[in-house]
Design a protein around this motif. Sequence first.
Motif, PDB file in Angstrom:
ATOM      1  N   PRO A   1      -5.634  16.843 -17.503  1.00 20.83           N
ATOM      2  CA  PRO A   1      -6.269  16.736 -16.180  1.00 20.83           C
ATOM      3  C   PRO A   1      -5.490  15.769 -15.293  1.00 20.83           C
ATOM      4  O   PRO A   1      -4.859  14.834 -15.797  1.00 20.83           O
ATOM      5  CB  PRO A   1      -7.654  16.172 -16.522  1.00 20.83           C
ATOM      6  CG  PRO A   1      -7.428  15.349 -17.753  1.00 20.83           C
ATOM      7  CD  PRO A   1      -6.363  16.075 -18.539  1.00 20.83           C
ATOM      8  N   PRO A   2      -5.521  15.971 -13.961  1.00 22.45           N
ATOM      9  CA  PRO A   2      -4.847  15.025 -13.062  1.00 22.45           C
ATOM     10  C   PRO A   2      -5.548  13.668 -13.102  1.00 22.45           C
ATOM     11  O   PRO A   2      -6.767  13.597 -13.318  1.00 22.45           O
ATOM     12  CB  PRO A   2      -4.994  15.683 -11.688  1.00 22.45           C
ATOM     13  CG  PRO A   2      -6.179  16.575 -11.810  1.00 22.45           C
ATOM     14  CD  PRO A   2      -6.210  17.051 -13.227  1.00 22.45           C
ATOM     15  N   THR A   3      -4.792  12.613 -12.897  1.00 25.79           N
ATOM     16  CA  THR A   3      -5.373  11.268 -12.987  1.00 25.79           C
ATOM     17  C   THR A   3      -5.121  10.454 -11.725  1.00 25.79           C
ATOM     18  O   THR A   3      -4.212  10.721 -10.951  1.00 25.79           O
ATOM     19  CB  THR A   3      -4.810  10.503 -14.202  1.00 25.79           C
ATOM     20  OG1 THR A   3      -3.386  10.493 -14.122  1.00 25.79           O
ATOM     21  CG2 THR A   3      -5.237  11.161 -15.509  1.00 25.79           C
TER      22      THR A   3
ATOM     23  N   SER B   1     -12.417  21.860 -18.847  1.00 24.66           N
ATOM     24  CA  SER B   1     -12.987  22.185 -17.545  1.00 24.66           C
ATOM     25  C   SER B   1     -11.890  22.438 -16.519  1.00 24.66           C
ATOM     26  O   SER B   1     -11.930  23.422 -15.770  1.00 24.66           O
ATOM     27  CB  SER B   1     -13.908  21.044 -17.086  1.00 24.66           C
ATOM     28  OG  SER B   1     -14.633  21.410 -15.949  1.00 24.66           O
ATOM     29  N   TRP B   2     -10.890  21.571 -16.483  1.00 22.87           N
ATOM     30  CA  TRP B   2      -9.805  21.692 -15.505  1.00 22.87           C
ATOM     31  C   TRP B   2      -8.987  22.973 -15.713  1.00 22.87           C
ATOM     32  O   TRP B   2      -8.527  23.589 -14.747  1.00 22.87           O
ATOM     33  CB  TRP B   2      -8.884  20.476 -15.562  1.00 22.87           C
ATOM     34  CG  TRP B   2      -9.080  19.541 -14.402  1.00 22.87           C
ATOM     35  CD1 TRP B   2      -9.618  18.289 -14.421  1.00 22.87           C
ATOM     36  CD2 TRP B   2      -8.734  19.798 -13.035  1.00 22.87           C
ATOM     37  NE1 TRP B   2      -9.635  17.753 -13.161  1.00 22.87           N
ATOM     38  CE2 TRP B   2      -9.097  18.652 -12.291  1.00 22.87           C
ATOM     39  CE3 TRP B   2      -8.163  20.876 -12.379  1.00 22.87           C
ATOM     40  CZ2 TRP B   2      -8.905  18.564 -10.913  1.00 22.87           C
ATOM     41  CZ3 TRP B   2      -7.962  20.802 -10.998  1.00 22.87           C
ATOM     42  CH2 TRP B   2      -8.332  19.651 -10.284  1.00 22.87           C
ATOM     43  N   LYS B   3      -8.785  23.383 -16.967  1.00 24.78           N
ATOM     44  CA  LYS B   3      -8.032  24.624 -17.228  1.00 24.78           C
ATOM     45  C   LYS B   3      -8.697  25.813 -16.552  1.00 24.78           C
ATOM     46  O   LYS B   3      -8.043  26.646 -15.923  1.00 24.78           O
ATOM     47  CB  LYS B   3      -7.921  24.858 -18.738  1.00 24.78           C
ATOM     48  CG  LYS B   3      -6.881  23.985 -19.424  1.00 24.78           C
ATOM     49  CD  LYS B   3      -6.840  24.271 -20.922  1.00 24.78           C
ATOM     50  CE  LYS B   3      -5.786  23.431 -21.616  1.00 24.78           C
ATOM     51  NZ  LYS B   3      -5.789  23.659 -23.085  1.00 24.78           N
ATOM     52  N   LYS B   4     -10.032  25.893 -16.661  1.00 25.82           N
ATOM     53  CA  LYS B   4     -10.775  27.002 -16.054  1.00 25.82           C
ATOM     54  C   LYS B   4     -10.827  26.837 -14.529  1.00 25.82           C
ATOM     55  O   LYS B   4     -10.694  27.812 -13.788  1.00 25.82           O
ATOM     56  CB  LYS B   4     -12.182  27.062 -16.648  1.00 25.82           C
ATOM     57  CG  LYS B   4     -12.993  28.260 -16.205  1.00 25.82           C
ATOM     58  CD  LYS B   4     -12.335  29.577 -16.563  1.00 25.82           C
ATOM     59  CE  LYS B   4     -12.414  29.909 -18.022  1.00 25.82           C
ATOM     60  NZ  LYS B   4     -11.944  31.307 -18.289  1.00 25.82           N
ATOM     61  N   ILE B   5     -10.999  25.615 -14.054  1.00 22.33           N
ATOM     62  CA  ILE B   5     -11.023  25.358 -12.604  1.00 22.33           C
ATOM     63  C   ILE B   5      -9.694  25.762 -11.969  1.00 22.33           C
ATOM     64  O   ILE B   5      -9.661  26.404 -10.924  1.00 22.33           O
ATOM     65  CB  ILE B   5     -11.315  23.864 -12.335  1.00 22.33           C
ATOM     66  CG1 ILE B   5     -12.783  23.547 -12.662  1.00 22.33           C
ATOM     67  CG2 ILE B   5     -11.004  23.488 -10.887  1.00 22.33           C
ATOM     68  CD1 ILE B   5     -13.089  22.058 -12.727  1.00 22.33           C
TER      69      ILE B   5
ATOM     70  N   GLU C   1     -21.781  17.271 -16.437  1.00 17.38           N
ATOM     71  CA  GLU C   1     -21.810  16.644 -17.774  1.00 17.38           C
ATOM     72  C   GLU C   1     -20.689  17.192 -18.651  1.00 17.38           C
ATOM     73  O   GLU C   1     -20.035  16.445 -19.386  1.00 17.38           O
ATOM     74  CB  GLU C   1     -23.170  16.892 -18.451  1.00 17.38           C
ATOM     75  CG  GLU C   1     -24.358  16.275 -17.726  1.00 17.38           C
ATOM     76  CD  GLU C   1     -24.923  17.165 -16.625  1.00 17.38           C
ATOM     77  OE1 GLU C   1     -25.935  16.765 -16.023  1.00 17.38           O
ATOM     78  OE2 GLU C   1     -24.360  18.255 -16.371  1.00 17.38           O
ATOM     79  N   TYR C   2     -20.461  18.503 -18.559  1.00 13.12           N
ATOM     80  CA  TYR C   2     -19.388  19.126 -19.345  1.00 13.12           C
ATOM     81  C   TYR C   2     -18.027  18.608 -18.868  1.00 13.12           C
ATOM     82  O   TYR C   2     -17.150  18.294 -19.682  1.00 13.12           O
ATOM     83  CB  TYR C   2     -19.460  20.643 -19.198  1.00 13.12           C
ATOM     84  CG  TYR C   2     -18.422  21.393 -20.007  1.00 13.12           C
ATOM     85  CD1 TYR C   2     -18.643  21.709 -21.345  1.00 13.12           C
ATOM     86  CD2 TYR C   2     -17.207  21.799 -19.431  1.00 13.12           C
ATOM     87  CE1 TYR C   2     -17.696  22.409 -22.094  1.00 13.12           C
ATOM     88  CE2 TYR C   2     -16.255  22.482 -20.171  1.00 13.12           C
ATOM     89  CZ  TYR C   2     -16.507  22.784 -21.502  1.00 13.12           C
ATOM     90  OH  TYR C   2     -15.569  23.471 -22.234  1.00 13.12           O
ATOM     91  N   PHE C   3     -17.861  18.505 -17.548  1.00  8.67           N
ATOM     92  CA  PHE C   3     -16.600  18.000 -16.995  1.00  8.67           C
ATOM     93  C   PHE C   3     -16.312  16.584 -17.486  1.00  8.67           C
ATOM     94  O   PHE C   3     -15.175  16.259 -17.838  1.00  8.67           O
ATOM     95  CB  PHE C   3     -16.650  18.024 -15.467  1.00  8.67           C
ATOM     96  CG  PHE C   3     -15.379  17.549 -14.818  1.00  8.67           C
ATOM     97  CD1 PHE C   3     -14.344  18.437 -14.549  1.00  8.67           C
ATOM     98  CD2 PHE C   3     -15.201  16.211 -14.476  1.00  8.67           C
ATOM     99  CE1 PHE C   3     -13.159  18.001 -13.965  1.00  8.67           C
ATOM    100  CE2 PHE C   3     -14.024  15.766 -13.898  1.00  8.67           C
ATOM    101  CZ  PHE C   3     -12.993  16.663 -13.645  1.00  8.67           C
ATOM    102  N   GLN C   4     -17.354  15.751 -17.497  1.00  5.00           N
ATOM    103  CA  GLN C   4     -17.161  14.355 -17.914  1.00  5.00           C
ATOM    104  C   GLN C   4     -16.802  14.254 -19.402  1.00  5.00           C
ATOM    105  O   GLN C   4     -16.010  13.402 -19.802  1.00  5.00           O
ATOM    106  CB  GLN C   4     -18.421  13.548 -17.609  1.00  5.00           C
ATOM    107  CG  GLN C   4     -18.618  13.304 -16.115  1.00  5.00           C
ATOM    108  CD  GLN C   4     -20.000  12.809 -15.761  1.00  5.00           C
ATOM    109  OE1 GLN C   4     -20.962  13.000 -16.521  1.00  5.00           O
ATOM    110  NE2 GLN C   4     -20.129  12.172 -14.610  1.00  5.00           N
TER     111      GLN C   4
END
Length: 247
Positions: free
Chosen positions: A146-148, A63-67, A54-57
């Motif tokens: 984020p990548p698309t 989210s992507w920065k931490k991932i 849910e947070y990612f969406q």
Amino acid sequence: MNTGNIKKAVKLIRESRYMVAFTGAGVSVESGIPPFRGTGGLWNTTHPIFLEIEYFQKKPLQSWKKIKEIFYDKLGDAEPNIAHEILAKMEKRSFLESIITQNIDHLHQKAGNKYVYELHGTYKQLVCIGCNSEYDMSFADLNFLPPTCFVCKGILKPDMVFFNEAIPEFAQKKSFEEAQKADLLLIIGTNAEVLPAAKIPEIAKKTGAKIIEINIKPSPFTNTVTDVFIESRATEAMEEIGKLLYL
């Protein structure tokens, strides 16, 4: 490490007709990959909210920065250790049929194993949350987040299981089938604290499998389903087993 139990394990491996390995974080820590839980675990220093679907969406960039920081900046350089390598040699020599893993690091495949079922997905693949198109991670330039998606311009997500996401249906089906087929289950470096992974040893035991467990300390399996317990790091135990199997 109990050398008597190493010899018992090797005897079971030699006698087995269908051995399956079941691995967790403990098989990869010596490749420099920290576990999520327990001593030195990621969740001791990082809040896991960035891996909630849910947070990612809602906040894909944050989210992507931490991932990227935790996974992609580190996992790409990780190499298989002796435990991964012995498992790959076991498969080549027909001692081992398949691996069920909770790890997302792709190190079993990197070591040479071909039959690997990833219960929690893999960081090596990305999937579009818009149209479900799949990409190898090399497709994305993670300097731009984020990548698309090339197809629909939707956000790409690592193809690993986030909190509140379902386990991949194929991986779960094959893992349960392999556990049922096994006459020997080799548990390495996992307490399997989450479902459905926690069911794997139980499924194998119910269908008559013997169970070898390699862990640095007793787990919930040790006094319930385990037949031979080797209290050791994965690399040390697997190296000794490999020597006795002439791998």
